[in-house]
Design a protein around this motif. Sequence first.
Motif, PDB file in Angstrom:
ATOM      1  N   ASP A   1      -2.996   6.008  -1.457  1.00 44.67           N
ATOM      2  CA  ASP A   1      -4.352   5.459  -1.629  1.00 44.67           C
ATOM      3  C   ASP A   1      -4.406   4.371  -2.692  1.00 44.67           C
ATOM      4  O   ASP A   1      -5.468   4.069  -3.231  1.00 44.67           O
ATOM      5  CB  ASP A   1      -5.322   6.589  -1.981  1.00 44.67           C
ATOM      6  CG  ASP A   1      -4.918   7.339  -3.253  1.00 44.67           C
ATOM      7  OD1 ASP A   1      -3.875   6.967  -3.856  1.00 44.67           O
ATOM      8  OD2 ASP A   1      -5.631   8.281  -3.632  1.00 44.67           O
ATOM      9  N   LYS A   2      -3.260   3.767  -3.018  1.00 48.46           N
ATOM     10  CA  LYS A   2      -3.233   2.720  -4.049  1.00 48.46           C
ATOM     11  C   LYS A   2      -2.375   1.555  -3.574  1.00 48.46           C
ATOM     12  O   LYS A   2      -1.673   1.628  -2.566  1.00 48.46           O
ATOM     13  CB  LYS A   2      -2.668   3.285  -5.354  1.00 48.46           C
ATOM     14  CG  LYS A   2      -1.222   3.752  -5.247  1.00 48.46           C
ATOM     15  CD  LYS A   2      -0.696   4.337  -6.557  1.00 48.46           C
ATOM     16  CE  LYS A   2       0.748   4.813  -6.391  1.00 48.46           C
ATOM     17  NZ  LYS A   2       1.313   5.383  -7.625  1.00 48.46           N
TER      18      LYS A   2
ATOM     19  N   LYS B   1       0.836  -1.199   0.000  1.00 46.79           N
ATOM     20  CA  LYS B   1       0.000   0.000   0.000  1.00 46.79           C
ATOM     21  C   LYS B   1       0.872   1.250   0.000  1.00 46.79           C
ATOM     22  O   LYS B   1       1.715   1.440   0.868  1.00 46.79           O
ATOM     23  CB  LYS B   1      -0.916   0.026   1.225  1.00 46.79           C
ATOM     24  CG  LYS B   1      -2.006   1.103   1.151  1.00 46.79           C
ATOM     25  CD  LYS B   1      -2.986   0.966   2.307  1.00 46.79           C
ATOM     26  CE  LYS B   1      -4.192   1.887   2.125  1.00 46.79           C
ATOM     27  NZ  LYS B   1      -3.872   3.311   2.106  1.00 46.79           N
TER      28      LYS B   1
ATOM     29  N   GLU C   1       0.571  -1.235  -5.002  1.00 50.20           N
ATOM     30  CA  GLU C   1       1.528  -1.601  -6.051  1.00 50.20           C
ATOM     31  C   GLU C   1       2.041  -3.007  -5.747  1.00 50.20           C
ATOM     32  O   GLU C   1       2.234  -3.372  -4.590  1.00 50.20           O
ATOM     33  CB  GLU C   1       2.700  -0.621  -6.086  1.00 50.20           C
ATOM     34  CG  GLU C   1       2.368   0.748  -6.634  1.00 50.20           C
ATOM     35  CD  GLU C   1       2.215   0.752  -8.157  1.00 50.20           C
ATOM     36  OE1 GLU C   1       2.626  -0.245  -8.797  1.00 50.20           O
ATOM     37  OE2 GLU C   1       1.680   1.743  -8.685  1.00 50.20           O
TER      38      GLU C   1
END
Length: 456
Positions: A66-67, A63, A69
């Motif tokens: 807010d995304k 994390k 990967e």
Amino acid sequence: MKRKIRVLFVTAECCPYAKVGGLGQISGSLPKKLGENIDIRRVTPLHRSSFIDFKYKIDFPVKIGDKFETCIVKTASNEDIPTYFIANDYYFNRDKIYSYFDDGERFLFFCKAVLNMLKNIPFKPDIIHCNDWHTGFLPMFLKKDGYEGKTIFTIHNLRYQGSIGNEYLEELSLDEKAKLGGDYVNFMRAGFLYSDVVTTVSESYAKEIMKDSSGMEDIIRDKNIEIKGILNGVDYENYNPSKAGELEFPYNIKSIENKKKNKIALQRELNLENADVPLIASVTRLEDYKGIKLIYDAVKALDKPFQFVLLGTGNYYYEQMFKNLCENMKGSAAAVFEYDEALAKRIYAGSDIFLMPSLYEPCGIAQMIALKYGSIPIVRNTGGLSDTIIDYKDKCGNGFLFNEYSSEELKNKISEAIEIYNSTKWISLIKNAMSCDYSLEKSALKYLSLYKMILE
């Protein structure tokens, strides 16, 4: 502890996979020396420059803000020291290792990925040895996650500190964010604040940091931090003028006459005149703090016969300056703007004088390599340069030191060195230089003692 100490060595660059400077060099060589006595592994990003065969190990989401990967952990086959590679094409499959607008995000991903990796591999380290700002948040994440081992944070260059907007670290309280810098939290501050031990790469640089902490004063005071300086060393298995197959004329302290043969070979290779004049060299990054402008001005102002060779990459402005210098000094000056380790060794072997007039230099490895090859260093009295070069006086010393950061003082020291070059004292000075022992084994023994001490 009856079993071997287990250490994870965390670094943003590691030779031979990816290297910008001293961090990459020491990350490639130091763990190998330590591996003779302890169970040590490395972890580093998988940069585009890493051209070897890899094996897939695991993958997991990380994390970031807010995304999420994806991190893919890979390992290299046929490695002396087991190395984990943190792979993510978006962050690390790039032309360069550093100098991107999102470096903070890239290395926050790296820190979080290493934390997650440790939960998914059988290797459980007693010590996690973090290197420079890129790893600064890892000790914090480890402490918050309940890690029971010890962390060491080694500063390779305090001027580069790294930062990222505090919205990326929503798990921190307002007070924690304030301690780490406020709106933009600082990687280096996190390393200082959450590590068990803070070290740096020379004793003199440790003293310099304690005097001028570049924004870390409050942490050093509140935590009562005593920074330990451990001088980096040279891997003499790699940098050795007597090693067969690397130089046209291998030599050691008993066959110094072969150094002159290497000088003639270097003159031929770089289209310099075959002249018996001092050959002055610099193998460096073309960055301001390396004293590049001082070198340029001093070389232009010299009024004695000499030749000059530069090998390095970096600032385009400096490249153009030295291109023009070489045009105006055809046959007496040459510059190669790339990193070529084989050529670097031929320059160390073929040069008489080696320039390193840094504004600051946490450790410096080039001056120690130059000593081994009998290329006499002229350095500014700062950081690790002060710890390794002794100003030549009355047959004692291994090089030349100057204090003021000015091209005039550098030029005066070069002139002083040229006078000695033209005297019978020069051979004894070369022998003094080549007799120095700044081996990596010494550094490794000091780190081993530190590892044992913090686990007691």
